[in-house]
Design an enzyme around this catalytic site. Structure first.
Site, PDB file in Angstrom:
ATOM      1  N   GLN B 197       1.053  -1.086   0.068  1.00  0.00           N
ATOM      2  CA  GLN B 197       0.031  -0.150   0.078  1.00  0.00           C
ATOM      3  C   GLN B 197       0.898   1.367  -0.060  1.00  0.00           C
ATOM      4  OE1 GLN B 197      -2.451  -2.195   3.286  1.00  0.00           O
ATOM      5  NE2 GLN B 197      -3.473  -0.088   2.943  1.00  0.00           N
ATOM      6  N   PHE B 228      -5.843  -3.997   3.339  1.00  0.00           N
ATOM      7  CA  PHE B 228      -6.615  -3.660   4.637  1.00  0.00           C
ATOM      8  C   PHE B 228      -5.832  -3.399   5.713  1.00  0.00           C
ATOM      9  CE2 PHE B 228      -8.443  -7.899   2.893  1.00  0.00           C
ATOM     10  CZ  PHE B 228      -9.461  -7.322   2.188  1.00  0.00           C
ATOM     11  N   GLU B 232       0.632  -2.000   4.648  1.00  0.00           N
ATOM     12  CA  GLU B 232       1.125  -0.481   4.727  1.00  0.00           C
ATOM     13  C   GLU B 232       2.611  -0.652   5.220  1.00  0.00           C
ATOM     14  OE1 GLU B 232      -1.734   2.010   6.797  1.00  0.00           O
ATOM     15  OE2 GLU B 232      -0.159   3.451   6.947  1.00  0.00           O
ATOM     16  N   ARG B 310      -5.860   7.187  17.279  1.00  0.00           N
ATOM     17  CA  ARG B 310      -7.116   7.227  16.442  1.00  0.00           C
ATOM     18  C   ARG B 310      -8.149   6.169  17.257  1.00  0.00           C
ATOM     19  NH1 ARG B 310      -9.625   7.861  11.271  1.00  0.00           N
ATOM     20  NH2 ARG B 310      -7.696   8.965  10.455  1.00  0.00           N
ATOM     21  N   ARG B 342      -7.817  -1.797   8.682  1.00  0.00           N
ATOM     22  CA  ARG B 342      -9.010  -1.093   8.458  1.00  0.00           C
ATOM     23  C   ARG B 342      -9.700  -0.334   9.557  1.00  0.00           C
ATOM     24  NH1 ARG B 342     -13.295  -4.069   4.162  1.00  0.00           N
ATOM     25  NH2 ARG B 342     -13.993  -1.967   3.183  1.00  0.00           N
ATOM     26  N   PHE B 344      -8.036   1.270  12.062  1.00  0.00           N
ATOM     27  CA  PHE B 344      -6.799   1.935  12.458  1.00  0.00           C
ATOM     28  C   PHE B 344      -6.965   2.430  13.799  1.00  0.00           C
ATOM     29  CE2 PHE B 344      -2.985   5.025  12.241  1.00  0.00           C
ATOM     30  CZ  PHE B 344      -2.244   4.158  11.598  1.00  0.00           C
ATOM     31  N   ALA B 527      -6.013   5.102   5.469  1.00  0.00           N
ATOM     32  CA  ALA B 527      -7.199   6.178   6.016  1.00  0.00           C
ATOM     33  C   ALA B 527      -8.207   6.506   5.322  1.00  0.00           C
ATOM     34  CB  ALA B 527      -6.203   7.485   6.282  1.00  0.00           C
ATOM     35  N   GLU B 728     -12.797   2.607   5.426  1.00  0.00           N
ATOM     36  CA  GLU B 728     -12.981   2.142   6.387  1.00  0.00           C
ATOM     37  C   GLU B 728     -14.484   2.394   7.308  1.00  0.00           C
ATOM     38  OE1 GLU B 728      -9.522   4.712   7.219  1.00  0.00           O
ATOM     39  OE2 GLU B 728      -8.727   3.030   8.550  1.00  0.00           O
TER      40      GLU B 728
END
Lengths: 340, 775
Positions: B197, B228, B232, B310, B342, B344, B527, B728
């Site tokens: 990603q 997902f 990342e 988050r 997904r 986060f 995000a 998300e």
């Protein structure tokens, strides 16, 4: 951490050359390595000066003492000459960091440690000290640990050292070796710059100039010395406010007073006018209040650190009461003993 | 106009015919080597001896590398704190890579990797939340605390108070395509093809590992078979390993994790324990709320700090809480380094609040939905259209989150009302109650929960994107942007944007593989921001070219450039109408540049994460779901019977793709909260490392009645065609499934069932017993 080169300097000359060529000097590394891990500092080359002989001694210097730049904080705080003649310094050292860190941290490194401003430590936030011209995210931010004296529109950071506060009260000097080999001596007021528009420039040291020693003047016979540090927990925390005092009484009057403050200044803070106001006077609560007013006249605070005004005022008064005998001495306040 | 129409995924035919190429499908040069990691068997230990003789001697092995053989950086970390690719004398979890084998086949490499003799000196391992707290094993030195108001004063006014502790399990990403990378050495530098990603981060980490600059590394990423969040940062070690091995051997190197290895090595969603205390006044207005998040982050920071941030930012869920305090403990444990997934952290922060709210409703004997609606943020009356300057009346005041962001676009009141109606909520509530009265063994549950999810990266600087658009002289359009395609339909949406601007069919637009040499310095596709950011960057580039073409047409036809229209495959100016291809050819002949870059930076956002204050989000995406379930009180087995969803995708760019995202998000969320259970044993070994023991939902687990509709109103902020991010937010609609299960447990007895997540049959059975009064 960014990859870097490591060089071990044999002597001051090679260290100075390497530093002048952009190398970053490392001694104990107790602050620098943390900053490198966070990529707040990304030196290309480290120049290790810990193997340079002769810099780790505490020696007599006429009536005073010469503390080598590589003397460990733990050794310095344990030295009997320091404990008896300069107890404020031993107290300040022991108030800082942890046993393990003091075993590594050096005298010169302690003087040159960087601020603990959280915005300096977070590379995602704007910081003029880290990146000149980037702005200051600390303004309007969490200000509890920030300075209230000597700040500028570009920077609100406080100097974090305890040791340096005691050294200012003791009117110590640093000895340096310039890149060309010449030696110079300068007081801490001349060593530290105020942030102004360039908070990234923290000292007046020139490229390749290395601190070789700290010079303590002769201890003041009969003086009372005190270090009081106020912090968010009992150990292993930086000062919200700290006060170092060296006070000599004569005939129930304050003959001389030398005060320095930590946690509130852009550099280890000393105000000669405060000292002058106190000297020659009879100790009294009213006198101490006036001294505190004078100290804080230029203070700039915000919502998050406005409490530091009152805390500083009370700390100054409490320390002065003990140092002048208005109140019984508690832990942290000692009579300096001068060897015969 | 293409935007707003229902179109299938641009690779749909390739996907279903098996023609879509993933990294492992790329034909490799004949002498390509295949890599495998040798893994730690201990949770925490010093390595006292590492004997790799048998590994080197195994058939097909060409090279074996350890940390000492890494020529430059041995670091795969997406965070400032380093994370070694190969262990440096100490292992920190079971499954940590210790050495790297390069062999002539995938199987040979894997077999050889098992032949190492490793002597360990065990060290105490921190596996559980309790152990981590006792050892004060925190990242960042201690907890992070944010909040607003005065919680103690709030509790003092509270008439009703509940407190509890809620365990939330982690989740394996289970992307269908496992982690994979391929490195092809060039004269100077390296080409990497990978499943990531975040191609720019792969480029950066590979450059550091090879001791070169970023311009020497080119990363190309055509598509992922699912990401997902699991791709990342978790793909970095493979790309680095391939690059270093390719440099060492001069041969192309490919690495793909076998599924077991993938699950053992890579990080997962963070599991949380949340301690909560919540109080309300007599009317049910929440007057105080306090949450302690205890998070097992694993052995390295990875993305844990922003994930935990988050979670804290979503502790308000959808409610205006005047007094709230959140304490977040980011615990360092000897387990896989938990990572992005997904939502986060948002889902964990949100579900804890929703559970606390149900607990409060239970204690008050009130309907949870009524309690929810009572505590919603204020909704601007009659505000169904985009904001225009000056229409903020003095009467209506937006609520403000605990981090100081005004909630200006709240629409959950309307969404909830409409959904309750379309799902026939009130009548079904009565039916469920009647069923539960009549049936002793099977109990039904029903729940409606809202979602409010903040859109933007919380690290402000990541909210930027670039694009590169070419119009060729035959009128065909090729474009490239920084976003990556992982099955979510980003390329289709972006292609629709370009087609709409030029007034041509989607088929005229081709999007090429994401490549770091076409669009540099990109952010991860994460995000939910892929279409928001890259759509805007592509729009900027297209409009630059369009303006040039309009000026050219205006000059030749004598009308004003503003009057030139691009529609139906033509460029129209006054009386003249020329095919787009003709205009492109003429413009090229007239020496007009037909290529442009585009750039976008999200406006209005700022965030002080040290203080926990600011406007981290450009806007919020909303939705609500009603789920009905049934449980078997003898076995704990459970089924989702029916789900109704109303979700806010703004003015949808592509309703077909958005509905697909909503359905998929809900099912994935339901899996997290029901069947997917990660189990580590007392030695710190993950025992659920394959689909045999780790159960993701299958087709038969979907609700048989599954009604999904879009709340079709434009975003009040100026996003790409007023659409909203959709990656998300729908994941959290599945919270309704969990609370429906809890509702069913509550039907079994008078006590609070304290159901834990995932609600496996065992968990449901325990909860039923608690509801019936078992301690």
């Amino acid at each position: 951490m960014k990859p870097f080169d490591y060089q071990r300097a044999r002597d001051l000359e090679t260290a100075a050359e390497a530093a002048q060529a952009g190398g970053r000097i490392i001694a104990g590394g107790t602050n620098l390595l943390d900053l490198m891990k966070l990529q707040v500092m990304t030196p290309e080359r480290l120049v290790d000066i810990t193997r340079i002989p002769g810099l780790d001694r505490i020696e007599s210097d006429g009536p005073g003492l010469r503390i080598g730049a590589l003397v460990r904080n733990s050794d310095l705080s344990a030295d009997m000459r320091i404990r008896t003649g300069y107890p404020v310094l031993a107290r300040a050292l022991l108030a800082g960091a942890s046993g393990q860190i003091r075993n590594k941290a050096t005298t010169g490194g302690n003087l040159l440690q960087r601020t603990r401003c959280p915005y300096f430590y977070d590379p995602a936030m704007a910081c003029n000290k880290r990146e000149p011209g980037a702005g200051c995210a600390a303004i309007g931010g969490v200000s509890r640990m920030l300075a209230i004296l000597g700040t500028s529109e570009a920077c609100r950071a406080a100097h974090p050292s305890d040791m340096a506060v005691a050294l200012r009260a003791l009117e110590a000097e640093v000895e340096t070796r310039r890149a060309d080999g010449a030696t110079r001596r300068l007081g801490l007021d001349a060593l530290y710059r105020l942030p102004g528009e360039r908070p990234d420039l923290e000292t007046t040291l020139e490229p390749g100039e290395i601190i070789t020693a700290v010079l303590l003047p002769a201890p003041l016979p009969g003086a009372t010395q005190s270090y009081r540090k106020i912090r968010d927990r009992a150990s292993y925390a930086f000062a919200l406010v700290s006060v170092a005092a060296v006070v000599r009484m004569e005939d129930a009057r304050i003959a001389t007073a030398s005060l320095a403050f930590g946690g509130i200044g852009a550099r280890p803070w000393k105000d000669p006018e405060v000292d002058a106001m106190l000297s020659g006077q009879s100790p009294s609560a009213e006198l101490f209040v006036r001294a505190a007013d004078r100290l804080l006249a230029q203070a700039e605070t915000d919502e998050g650190n406005d409490f530091k005004r009152e805390m500083t005022r009370r700390a100054l008064i409490a320390v002065m009461r003990e140092a002048t005998g208005l109140a019984p001495a508690s832990t942290g306040t000692d009579k300096a003993e001068v060897p015969a | 106009m293409s935007v707003g129409t229902r179109k299938e995924h641009d690779s749909a035919h390739l996907h279903v015919t098996g023609a879509a190429r993933y990294v492992d499908d790329i034909p490799c040069p004949a002498n390509t080597l295949h890599l495998a990691f040798g893994l730690s068997s201990e949770a925490h230990a010093g390595i006292t001896a590492l004997d790799l003789e048998a590994v080197r001697a195994a058939p097909g092995v060409v090279a074996v590398l350890t940390a000492a053989d890494m020529p430059f950086a041995n670091n795969a970390s997406p965070a400032p704190e380093p994370e070694p690719v190969l262990a440096e004398g100490v292992v920190h979890y079971v499954g940590q890579p210790i050495f790297l084998v390069a062999a002539t086949s995938h199987l040979a490499a894997r077999k050889a990797a098992r032949l190492a003799k490793v002597d360990y000196e065990p060290r105490p391992a921190i596996l559980t939340v309790e152990q981590a707290l006792a050892a004060k094993s925190h990242f960042e030195g201690g907890p992070v605390i944010w909040g607003r108001g005065d919680v103690a004063a709030g509790f003092a006014q509270a008439v009703h108070r509940v407190e509890g502790s809620f365990d939330i399990g982690g989740q394996e990403h289970f992307y269908l395509e496992g982690q994979a990378a391929l490195a092809l050495p060039e004269d100077q530098g390296m080409v990497i093809r990978c499943s990531s990603q975040h191609p720019t981060e792969v480029q950066h980490k590979v450059a550091d590992a090879l001791g070169c600059a970023m311009h020497d590394v080119r990363v190309e990423m055509r598509r992922m078979g699912g990401g997902f969040g699991g791709k990342e940062s978790q793909g970095n070690p493979l790309a680095i390993a391939c690059a270093v091995a390719a440099r060492a051997t001069g041969r192309p190197c490919k690495m793909r994790y076998d599924r077991d290895d993938d699950m053992m090595i890579t990080g997962k969603r963070h599991d949380f324990r949340v301690r909560y205390r919540i109080g309300a006044d007599a009317e049910g207005r929440i007057v105080a709320a306090e949450f302690t998040h205890l998070v097992r982050c694993g052995w390295s920071p990875d993305l844990s700090l922003p994930v935990c941030d988050r979670a804290m930012l979503h502790a308000d869920s959808a409610y205006d809480l005047p007094n709230i305090r959140i304490e977040s403990h980011r615990l360092r444990t000897n387990s896989q380094s938990a990572t992005a997934f997904r939502g986060f952290g948002g889902p964990q922060g949100m579900i804890a609040t929703e559970v606390a709210l149900d607990h409060l409703a239970h204690a008050m004997g009130r309907d949870p939905l009524e309690l929810r609606q009572r505590n919603f943020y204020a909704e601007r009356p009659g505000a169904a259209c985009p904001r225009t300057p000056g229409d903020i009346s003095g009467i209506w005041k937006a609520g403000e989150t605990h981090y100081g962001q005004p909630v200006e676009d709240f629409i959950l009141g309307g969404i909830t009302e409409k959904l309750a109606q379309s799902a026939d909520f009130a009548a079904r509530r009565a039916k469920v109650a009647a069923w539960n009265d009549a049936n002793a063994t099977l109990k039904r549950g029903l729940s409606l929960t809202p979602v409010k999810f903040g859109i933007s990266f919380t690290l402000t600087q990541l909210n930027q994107a670039g694009a590169l658009v070419h119009v060729y002289s035959d009128g065909s359009i090729q474009l490239n942007h920084g976003g990556t395609e992982m099955g979510q339909g980003l390329h289709r949406k972006v292609c629709q944007v370009a087609a709409s601007i030029f007034g041509v069919r989607d088929e005229e637009v081709r999007i090429t593989a994401t490549a770091t040499d076409k669009v540099p310095n990109t952010s991860a596709t994460a995000a939910s921001s892929g279409a928001d950011l890259n759509g805007m960057a592509v729009k900027a580039a297209c409009e630059t070219i369009k303006a040039r073409l309009a000026a050219f047409m205006a000059e030749s036809t004598g009308c004003a450039p503003g009057e030139v229209r691009f529609e139906a495959g033509e460029v129209r100016a006054g009386e003249t109408a020329l095919p787009f291809a003709t205009v492109a050819r003429q413009a090229h002949a007239a020496r007009i540049s037909l290529s442009s870059t585009g750039f976008y930076a999200t406006p209005r956002i700022s965030w002080d994460r040290i203080k926990g204050q600011g406007r981290p989000f450009f806007y919020f995406a909303y939705g609500a779901a009603v789920t009905e379930v049934v449980i078997d009180t003898l076995t704990g087995e459970n089924r989702i019977l029916r789900t109704d969803i109303l979700h806010d995708a703004g003015k949808s760019l592509n309703p077909a793709i958005d509905i697909g995202q909503i359905e998929g998000g809900y099912i994935q969320g339901a899996g997290w909260l029901t069947t997917e259970e990660l189990v580590w044993d007392a030695a710190g070994r993950l025992r659920t490392h394959a689909p045999s023991t780790y159960k993701i939902p299958a087709c038969s687990d979907r609700p048989r009645i599954f009604n999904v509709a879009l709340w079709d109103e434009p975003n009040r902020e100026e996003t790409i065609y007023r659409s909203k991010a959709v990656g998300e937010p729908p994941f959290m609609l599945a919270i309704s499934a969990f609370l429906a299960l809890e509702d069913a447990c509550r039907a079994c007895g008078p006590d609070w069932p304290a159901l834990r997540a995932p609600a496996t049959p065992e968990a449901v059975l325990d909860a039923v017993r608690r509801a019936r009064g078992a301690a």
